[in-house]
Enzyme design. Sequence first.
Site, PDB file in Angstrom:
ATOM      1  N   CYS A  46       0.821  -1.218   0.000  1.00  0.00           N
ATOM      2  CA  CYS A  46       0.000   0.000   0.000  1.00  0.00           C
ATOM      3  C   CYS A  46       0.851   1.262   0.000  1.00  0.00           C
ATOM      4  CB  CYS A  46      -0.918   0.019   1.216  1.00  0.00           C
ATOM      5  SG  CYS A  46      -1.880  -1.483   1.477  1.00  0.00           S
ATOM      6  N   ASP A  78      -2.511  -3.631   7.712  1.00  0.00           N
ATOM      7  CA  ASP A  78      -3.686  -4.380   8.156  1.00  0.00           C
ATOM      8  C   ASP A  78      -3.719  -5.773   7.526  1.00  0.00           C
ATOM      9  OD1 ASP A  78      -4.255  -1.774   9.052  1.00  0.00           O
ATOM     10  OD2 ASP A  78      -6.386  -2.197   9.006  1.00  0.00           O
ATOM     11  N   CYS A 191      -5.329  -2.142  -1.097  1.00  0.00           N
ATOM     12  CA  CYS A 191      -6.301  -3.166  -1.494  1.00  0.00           C
ATOM     13  C   CYS A 191      -7.391  -2.573  -2.388  1.00  0.00           C
ATOM     14  CB  CYS A 191      -6.919  -3.801  -0.263  1.00  0.00           C
ATOM     15  SG  CYS A 191      -5.707  -4.621   0.802  1.00  0.00           S
ATOM     16  N   GLU A 440      -9.575  -6.190  13.587  1.00  0.00           N
ATOM     17  CA  GLU A 440     -10.561  -6.493  12.558  1.00  0.00           C
ATOM     18  C   GLU A 440     -10.759  -8.000  12.465  1.00  0.00           C
ATOM     19  OE1 GLU A 440      -9.672  -2.675   9.642  1.00  0.00           O
ATOM     20  OE2 GLU A 440      -9.058  -4.676   9.009  1.00  0.00           O
ATOM     21  N   SER A 466     -12.879  -5.550   8.797  1.00  0.00           N
ATOM     22  CA  SER A 466     -12.180  -5.039   7.631  1.00  0.00           C
ATOM     23  C   SER A 466     -13.207  -4.507   6.641  1.00  0.00           C
ATOM     24  CB  SER A 466     -11.372  -6.161   6.984  1.00  0.00           C
ATOM     25  OG  SER A 466     -11.012  -5.828   5.667  1.00  0.00           O
TER      26      SER A 466
END
Length: 547
Positions: A46, A78, A191, A440, A466
């Site tokens: 990311c 994450d 993502c 999450e 998430s």
Amino acid sequence: MRSDAIKKGVSRAPARAMFKAMGLTDADIEKPIIGVANTWTEVTPCNVHLRELAVHVKEGIRAAGGTPIEFNTITVSDGISMGSEGMRASLVSREIVADSIELVVFGHMMDGVVALSGCDKTIPGTVMALARMDLPSLMIYGGSILAGRYKGKDVTIQDVFEAVGACAAGRMTEQELHDLEGVACPGAGACGGQFTANTMSTAMTVLGISPMGVNDIPATDGRKRPAAFHSGELVMKLVEDGTTARQIITKTALENAIASVAATAGSTNAVLHLLAIAREADVDLSIDDFDRVSEKTPVLADLKPGGRFTAPDVDRAGGLRLLVKRLFDGGYLNDAKTVTGKTLKEEAASAEESSGQEVIHALDQPLKPRGGIAILRGSLAPDGCVVKLAGHDRLKHSGPARVFDCEEDAFAAVQDKLIVAGDVVVIRYEGPKGGPGMREMLGVTAALIGQGLGDDVALITDGRFSGATHGFMVGHIAPEAADGGPIALVRDGDTITLDVEARRLDVDADLEARRGSLEIPEPRYTRGVLAKYAKLVASASEGAITR
């Protein structure tokens, strides 16, 4: 200039000497000092490309008469930490991103800031810092990853998480899972679905703190570099005009951002993050505002996890300008100032729709008549909780509780096929304080989907979901179990009812009769950053801010 305090006058000669050691000239030092707050890291795709993007931001600042000073802050992935003990660090990192940017900018009396974000918590973390400091500033997002291809279909990281459950259920071989993981993430970028990163990227554009048209561009697209250069130029215009972050982040702008989350069926994490940004900007925003705005805003974007498309498809369809234009045409937004100098409505006026696009629906053909989230209250959530309405059509579920005191135990039960149709999976002691860090639950929710139970069970938790989660899921239950909230008193077999139309989450049990025997577990961490966070963090209903 603010920076005069550290660079002007005879007494500041030592500071100027140190600036010159880094290659700055007298002319450079005379100009406004602009912080380039980078979240670059090699720990996640990311953000891995942000170092290069910062080069172009700095060139734009220099071209417009400023002197850029780049510095870095942390990132926690994450996706990589998901389902592990390390996931507790994710939400905590949001606060550290904000705190560290504030400290560097304050310590060096910078005149403006451009923040670069990527992975989920770096987006709200950077904007929280901008709101807190109230300087001429803006944020740009590194952009979405492109879709992978597997067996002739576009895939994202969501497909890999769900494949884990499918593999456990015997619906996919380990070799097929291995092949999928090898192609799902083809390069740099966050993502690709309307998960938390792209949800917050959308929200920050509509909020006005990100320049329209920049965040839409995928991470590896050549257009990203000139957009970054222009963002560097823009911050100098903000400095010149004296336009600060809180002039952009108003109640109207925040409600526009909520509408964009609703219209794209975005991540429930947006509730936490927009509340936190509002607190930093001293704007009165509550969880009930999310329900009010979402109730009247239709879902127009057909995006994963519940839909068909990804963020790069939005870009190809006409970008966020097209979505914003649709929302203005329907009367779902109110005009507000943006960092470009144009209002949001003026930006939307130049929208161009790609012929034949199916990503952003027309107003008379919404995917759903109301937005993708709702706020529930009831005997299990007196202070509120968030239900995700995207990816399913269910509005009510009643069933026996299957209670777990941590995510790992729930995941093991799913993998061992101990959860059956009709159950309500309860995961507690995973809230902001109890986790700590409010993990999450994508591992559990994806495993349920992968085993074919997504339409037949519900899951409730004081933790988070998430943005890749879909199904009948309720998170952010407040008060959390660690604070003695009602969820701590639920037992296996209790009948739990979720009723979206009534906005209720209830349990058929005399909970108060059990309170005398309640034993809240000792904190998982008694030293270090997680212990400090657990002591300072507020309820999820307040954005899980620290204070």
